[in-house]
Design a protein around this motif. Sequence first.
Motif, PDB file in Angstrom:
ATOM      1  N   ALA A 164       1.191   6.394   5.391  1.00 29.58           N
ATOM      2  CA  ALA A 164       1.901   7.193   4.384  1.00 29.58           C
ATOM      3  C   ALA A 164       1.689   6.589   3.001  1.00 29.58           C
ATOM      4  O   ALA A 164       1.439   7.309   2.027  1.00 29.58           O
ATOM      5  CB  ALA A 164       3.386   7.273   4.711  1.00 29.58           C
ATOM      6  N   CYS A 165       1.781   5.274   2.908  1.00 34.91           N
ATOM      7  CA  CYS A 165       1.577   4.596   1.630  1.00 34.91           C
ATOM      8  C   CYS A 165       0.171   4.872   1.107  1.00 34.91           C
ATOM      9  O   CYS A 165       0.001   5.253  -0.057  1.00 34.91           O
ATOM     10  CB  CYS A 165       1.817   3.096   1.797  1.00 34.91           C
ATOM     11  N   ARG A 166      -0.823   4.692   1.936  1.00 35.82           N
ATOM     12  CA  ARG A 166      -2.209   4.921   1.511  1.00 35.82           C
ATOM     13  C   ARG A 166      -2.422   6.367   1.066  1.00 35.82           C
ATOM     14  O   ARG A 166      -3.055   6.636   0.047  1.00 35.82           O
ATOM     15  CB  ARG A 166      -3.168   4.563   2.638  1.00 35.82           C
ATOM     16  N   ARG A 167      -1.896   7.309   1.851  1.00 35.69           N
ATOM     17  CA  ARG A 167      -2.050   8.732   1.525  1.00 35.69           C
ATOM     18  C   ARG A 167      -1.365   9.063   0.199  1.00 35.69           C
ATOM     19  O   ARG A 167      -1.948   9.699  -0.680  1.00 35.69           O
ATOM     20  CB  ARG A 167      -1.469   9.585   2.662  1.00 35.69           C
ATOM     21  N   GLU A 168      -0.124   8.617   0.064  1.00 35.05           N
ATOM     22  CA  GLU A 168       0.639   8.924  -1.146  1.00 35.05           C
ATOM     23  C   GLU A 168       0.044   8.268  -2.394  1.00 35.05           C
ATOM     24  O   GLU A 168       0.010   8.870  -3.454  1.00 35.05           O
ATOM     25  CB  GLU A 168       2.099   8.503  -0.967  1.00 35.05           C
ATOM     26  N   VAL A 169      -0.428   7.030  -2.274  1.00 39.40           N
ATOM     27  CA  VAL A 169      -1.051   6.358  -3.417  1.00 39.40           C
ATOM     28  C   VAL A 169      -2.275   7.148  -3.871  1.00 39.40           C
ATOM     29  O   VAL A 169      -2.475   7.387  -5.066  1.00 39.40           O
ATOM     30  CB  VAL A 169      -1.414   4.892  -3.079  1.00 39.40           C
ATOM     31  N   LYS A 170      -3.089   7.583  -2.913  1.00 41.02           N
ATOM     32  CA  LYS A 170      -4.288   8.367  -3.266  1.00 41.02           C
ATOM     33  C   LYS A 170      -3.888   9.694  -3.905  1.00 41.02           C
ATOM     34  O   LYS A 170      -4.474  10.105  -4.904  1.00 41.02           O
ATOM     35  CB  LYS A 170      -5.152   8.597  -2.029  1.00 41.02           C
ATOM     36  N   GLU A 171      -2.866  10.364  -3.345  1.00 43.63           N
ATOM     37  CA  GLU A 171      -2.416  11.633  -3.912  1.00 43.63           C
ATOM     38  C   GLU A 171      -1.832  11.449  -5.313  1.00 43.63           C
ATOM     39  O   GLU A 171      -2.112  12.236  -6.211  1.00 43.63           O
ATOM     40  CB  GLU A 171      -1.347  12.276  -3.015  1.00 43.63           C
ATOM     41  N   GLU A 172      -1.006  10.432  -5.493  1.00 42.11           N
ATOM     42  CA  GLU A 172      -0.277  10.265  -6.752  1.00 42.11           C
ATOM     43  C   GLU A 172      -1.117   9.653  -7.865  1.00 42.11           C
ATOM     44  O   GLU A 172      -0.925   9.981  -9.035  1.00 42.11           O
ATOM     45  CB  GLU A 172       0.974   9.408  -6.527  1.00 42.11           C
ATOM     46  N   LEU A 173      -2.035   8.756  -7.508  1.00 37.41           N
ATOM     47  CA  LEU A 173      -2.818   8.042  -8.522  1.00 37.41           C
ATOM     48  C   LEU A 173      -4.285   8.424  -8.558  1.00 37.41           C
ATOM     49  O   LEU A 173      -5.005   8.029  -9.479  1.00 37.41           O
ATOM     50  CB  LEU A 173      -2.712   6.529  -8.308  1.00 37.41           C
ATOM     51  N   GLY A 174      -4.762   9.135  -7.531  1.00 37.24           N
ATOM     52  CA  GLY A 174      -6.173   9.472  -7.472  1.00 37.24           C
ATOM     53  C   GLY A 174      -7.058   8.286  -7.155  1.00 37.24           C
ATOM     54  O   GLY A 174      -8.260   8.308  -7.406  1.00 37.24           O
ATOM     55  N   LEU A 175      -6.468   7.227  -6.587  1.00 41.91           N
ATOM     56  CA  LEU A 175      -7.209   6.017  -6.226  1.00 41.91           C
ATOM     57  C   LEU A 175      -6.981   5.681  -4.757  1.00 41.91           C
ATOM     58  O   LEU A 175      -5.845   5.760  -4.282  1.00 41.91           O
ATOM     59  CB  LEU A 175      -6.727   4.822  -7.060  1.00 41.91           C
ATOM     60  N   ALA A 176      -8.028   5.294  -4.070  1.00 42.12           N
ATOM     61  CA  ALA A 176      -7.905   4.797  -2.696  1.00 42.12           C
ATOM     62  C   ALA A 176      -7.837   3.276  -2.779  1.00 42.12           C
ATOM     63  O   ALA A 176      -8.854   2.593  -2.694  1.00 42.12           O
ATOM     64  CB  ALA A 176      -9.079   5.253  -1.846  1.00 42.12           C
ATOM     65  N   LEU A 177      -6.643   2.761  -2.993  1.00 45.18           N
ATOM     66  CA  LEU A 177      -6.470   1.310  -3.140  1.00 45.18           C
ATOM     67  C   LEU A 177      -6.460   0.621  -1.786  1.00 45.18           C
ATOM     68  O   LEU A 177      -5.991   1.190  -0.802  1.00 45.18           O
ATOM     69  CB  LEU A 177      -5.151   1.009  -3.867  1.00 45.18           C
ATOM     70  N   PRO A 178      -6.941  -0.615  -1.736  1.00 43.70           N
ATOM     71  CA  PRO A 178      -6.875  -1.387  -0.483  1.00 43.70           C
ATOM     72  C   PRO A 178      -5.455  -1.928  -0.296  1.00 43.70           C
ATOM     73  O   PRO A 178      -5.132  -3.017  -0.742  1.00 43.70           O
ATOM     74  CB  PRO A 178      -7.893  -2.506  -0.704  1.00 43.70           C
ATOM     75  N   ILE A 179      -4.616  -1.136   0.340  1.00 44.12           N
ATOM     76  CA  ILE A 179      -3.217  -1.522   0.544  1.00 44.12           C
ATOM     77  C   ILE A 179      -3.165  -2.650   1.570  1.00 44.12           C
ATOM     78  O   ILE A 179      -3.725  -2.546   2.661  1.00 44.12           O
ATOM     79  CB  ILE A 179      -2.378  -0.319   1.015  1.00 44.12           C
TER      80      ILE A 179
END
Length: 184
Positions: A82-97
Amino acid sequence: MSLGGDWDPGSVTGFDDDVRAEGEPEREFHAGVAARLPRKSVSGGALVRDTAGLVLLLRPTYKPTLEIPGGVAEAGESPLAACRREVKEELGLALPIGRALVVDWIPVHGPWPDQLAFVFDGGVLDAATVARMVPDPVEVAGVEFLTLAAATDRLRPSMARRLAAAVVAAEAGETVYAEFGRPV
C-alpha cells in the motif's frame, strides 16, 4: 532464513508457494464466527527526507492537516505494498521503500475504525529526484520539506508523535511499536 529489513513477500520467489503450503483455511468451529470478528484498517506511509534532513509532507486536497505519502491498504494488500502504491500515485515516483520504522495503533476516532499505521523508511531524496516528483493534483495540493518542529502545528498531534518516533527509529536502526504515536 533471515527476514531482514529488505524482505518483501511480493518479491520473494516462492511467496505464492508459501501461501499454497498453508493449505485450506481452517473451518470455523462455529459457523459465522469469522464474519463477527472485528475489523481494523491498515495503512502504510513513508518517512521521506531530503539531503538536509527535512521531512517530506503533503498538503492533501481532502483534509486540512499535512500528511506523509502513503495511505490505507486495499483488501488483500500488505501495508508495504500500500505504501509503495500510494507513494507512486501521490508523488509520481517509485521510491525504494525500506524497512518498517514504526507500527502504531490508532484508536477509534469518530466514524473511523481503529487502525494499524505502518511508517516505512522512504529514504533520502537528492535534488534531481525531488525535481522529478509529479504530485497527483487530485489528492495533493502541494509538497513541502519541513522540520518536524516547523510542521507540528499543521499535523494531527498523533501524526507529529508518530513522525518523531519514525525519525528516532531511522537514526537508531530500530523499529518502534507505538500506541497513538507514543512509543510503548
